[in-house]
Scaffold this active site. Structure first.
Site, PDB file in Angstrom:
ATOM      1  CG  ASN A 223       8.276  16.441 -24.050  1.00 50.80           C
ATOM      2  OD1 ASN A 223       8.319  16.196 -25.388  1.00 50.80           O
ATOM      3  ND2 ASN A 223       7.322  15.592 -23.541  1.00 50.80           N
ATOM      4  CG  ASP A 293       7.607  10.621 -17.182  1.00 49.91           C
ATOM      5  OD1 ASP A 293       7.212   9.820 -17.846  1.00 49.91           O
ATOM      6  OD2 ASP A 293       8.803  10.847 -16.937  1.00 49.91           O
ATOM      7  CE  LYS A 355       7.361   1.738 -20.015  1.00 55.75           C
ATOM      8  NZ  LYS A 355       7.096   3.117 -20.210  1.00 55.75           N
TER       9      LYS A 355
HETATM   10  O1  C5P Z   1       9.077   4.699 -18.937  1.00 63.61           O
HETATM   11  P1  C5P Z   1       9.548   5.629 -20.190  1.00 63.61           P
HETATM   12  O2  C5P Z   1       8.780   6.672 -20.221  1.00 63.61           O
HETATM   13  O3  C5P Z   1      11.112   5.741 -20.329  1.00 63.61           O
HETATM   14  O4  C5P Z   1       9.137   4.399 -21.574  1.00 63.61           O
HETATM   15  C1  C5P Z   1       9.210   5.263 -22.610  1.00 63.61           C
HETATM   16  C2  C5P Z   1       8.062   4.432 -23.500  1.00 63.61           C
HETATM   17  O5  C5P Z   1       6.772   4.264 -22.891  1.00 63.61           O
HETATM   18  C3  C5P Z   1       8.089   4.992 -25.041  1.00 63.61           C
HETATM   19  O6  C5P Z   1       7.730   4.257 -25.943  1.00 63.61           O
HETATM   20  C4  C5P Z   1       6.919   5.933 -24.554  1.00 63.61           C
HETATM   21  O7  C5P Z   1       6.042   6.322 -25.633  1.00 63.61           O
HETATM   22  C5  C5P Z   1       6.041   4.951 -23.670  1.00 63.61           C
HETATM   23  N1  C5P Z   1       5.176   5.790 -22.501  1.00 63.61           N
HETATM   24  C6  C5P Z   1       3.949   5.729 -22.672  1.00 63.61           C
HETATM   25  N2  C5P Z   1       3.009   6.371 -21.692  1.00 63.61           N
HETATM   26  C7  C5P Z   1       3.744   6.926 -20.760  1.00 63.61           C
HETATM   27  C8  C5P Z   1       5.214   7.095 -20.756  1.00 63.61           C
HETATM   28  C9  C5P Z   1       5.884   6.299 -21.508  1.00 63.61           C
HETATM   29  O8  C5P Z   1       3.243   5.152 -23.564  1.00 63.61           O
HETATM   30  N3  C5P Z   1       2.860   7.595 -19.800  1.00 63.61           N
END
Ligand code: C5P
Length: 413
Positions: A223, A293, A355
């Site tokens: 990304n 993701d 979370k």
């Molecule tokens: O669920 P989402 O990706 O929107 O959440 C964003 C937050 O979670 C950010 O702080 C990102 O660094 C963290 N994150 C993570 N591991 C992932 C996905 C997101 O630490 N696999």
């Protein structure tokens, strides 16, 4: 105003920040201090004695062996006059001389001849600040209860980015005022060290940048994250006294020299590195990385050939690094980021709860001038109890604001 009627001897040494000395004098006198200025031999290449005389209302002292000055207020008298000695800017050379007890000019002689508390506001190139010799000298000065204000971080006169800028003059004046409020005995006592760095002694682990999920040996899914926000947090956390581990995906930014950089590629690498770093007495975990993701289930061993019209790549969800850290039995204070295009508050609060985080910093990525890959950002920060709005500003300044809130909340944790 604790500085009211306090005799402050301001030592100015020869760095580019010396041009701010007249302004610092004004700030100190504005708080009620009586100010006399001593210039080091090289300082008057940057600032004139005449301008300092005009703002302080007192003759500026420069030479150790000046019969005229000695006949007025001699150096021993000057050392006794001072309730506090403030050296701003303090160069690397000045710190070295103080650490080793040199007395080869008026200022360093006064430091040895006084019983007043000494305060310094260092200013130098980031590499010079990080140099082992400077850090060793800093430790000596800290052990001797000399109070160190800053330095701040940011862009430097030489074009470098990092820790080493002198704090702003109003910050120095306020810190001196505050130090004297906190320790009324300070002007004549050297027995109380003061901690002015809000994250001093804290181990902060920060994830930054994108991750790369390999498809084959030459291709990947990623990304546009630049890593700027995470790297700015690392720079500011260091300036606030923290030990920083920066776990970074591939970015085009220099990491601050004093941090422990752990370069990673994939989300799985970042997950392993994060759990490892958090196990090392981590106080605060800030997840700033834009973690992919999903990852490719079967990474091809060889470069995929374009011999079919359609290609299907099967993906599987990556572990949520932040949620896994927050779920640890003795989890550190956890801070997440939420980039949203709509319903910012709703989605941010949902992530905070789901979370099990202590704090979430949300930004609206539907606005093209802030956030992803931009210089500026704006954040709304939520905890379970409250929220803070940090308006649009450059990411370095924003990082400092966010960390101040983190420090405040951590102290209640
Ligand atoms: O669920 P989402 O990706 O929107 O959440 C964003 C937050 O979670 C950010 O702080 C990102 O660094 C963290 N994150 C993570 N591991 C992932 C996905 C997101 O630490 N696999």
């Amino acid at each position: 105003m604790a500085l009211h009627n306090v005799n402050v001897l301001l030592g100015v040494t020869g760095g580019i920040a010396a041009y701010k000395a007249p302004d610092l004098v004004r700030k100190l006198t504005g708080l009620g201090a009586n100010v006399r200025v001593v210039l080091s031999p090289s300082a008057n290449s940057f600032v004139t004695p005449l301008s300092l005389q005009a703002v302080s209302g007192n003759i500026v002292h420069q030479h150790l062996l000046d019969p005229e000055a000695e006949a007025g207020m001699g150096h021993i008298e000057l050392a006794r006059w001072a309730d506090a000695i403030l050296i701003a800017p303090a160069t690397a050379h000045c710190m070295a001389k103080l650490a080793h007890g040199f007395a080869d000019d008026l200022l360093t002689t006064l430091v040895l001849a006084t019983t007043a508390h000494i305060f310094i506001a260092p200013a130098m190139n980031q590499q010079m600040w990080a140099a082992q010799a400077t850090q060793d000298n800093l430790n000596i000065l800290n052990e001797r209860d000399i109070t160190v204000f800053g330095p701040a971080s940011g862009e430097q006169a030489c074009g470098d980015m990092g820790v080493g800028r002198m704090l702003e003059t109003h910050e120095i004046a306020d810190m001196l005022d505050q130090a004297i409020i906190n320790q009324p005995s300070l002007p004549s006592s050297k027995s109380h060290p003061i901690t002015v760095q809000p994250l001093s002694g804290k181990h902060i682990v920060i994830t930054a940048g994108p991750t790369r999920e390999a498809i084959d040996p030459v291709r990947y899914i990623s990304n546009h994250s630049s890593g700027k926000m995470g790297y700015s947090l690392a720079v500011q956390a260091l300036a606030m006294g923290a030990n920083v581990t920066l776990i970074s995906g591939p970015v085009d930014l220099p990491a601050p020299l004093e941090c422990h950089l752990v370069p990673v590629e994939s989300a799985l690498d970042m997950h392993t590195a994060s759990l490892h770093a958090v196990a090392d007495n981590c106080d605060i975990f800030i997840a700033c990385a834009a973690v992919a993701d999903y990852r490719v289930i079967d990474i091809s061993e060889h470069k995929i050939k374009k011999n079919t019209d359609k290609l299907t790549i099967n993906l599987v969800k990556n572990p949520d690094i932040l949620a896994d850290v927050a779920a640890l039995p003795n989890s550190p204070f956890t801070v997440g980021f939420a980039a949203e295009t709509h319903d910012l508050e709703h989605y941010a609060k949902d992530k905070l709860a789901r979370k099990k985080l202590n704090m979430i910093a949300a930004n609206d990525v539907s606005q093209s001038d802030i956030g992803f890959n931009q210089h500026d950002n704006a954040l709304t920060v939520f905890t379970a109890e409250t929220q803070f709005i940090l308006p649009k500003q450059d990411k370095l300044a924003l990082a400092a604001e966010l960390l101040k809130i983190v420090a405040q909340e951590v102290s209640k944790y």
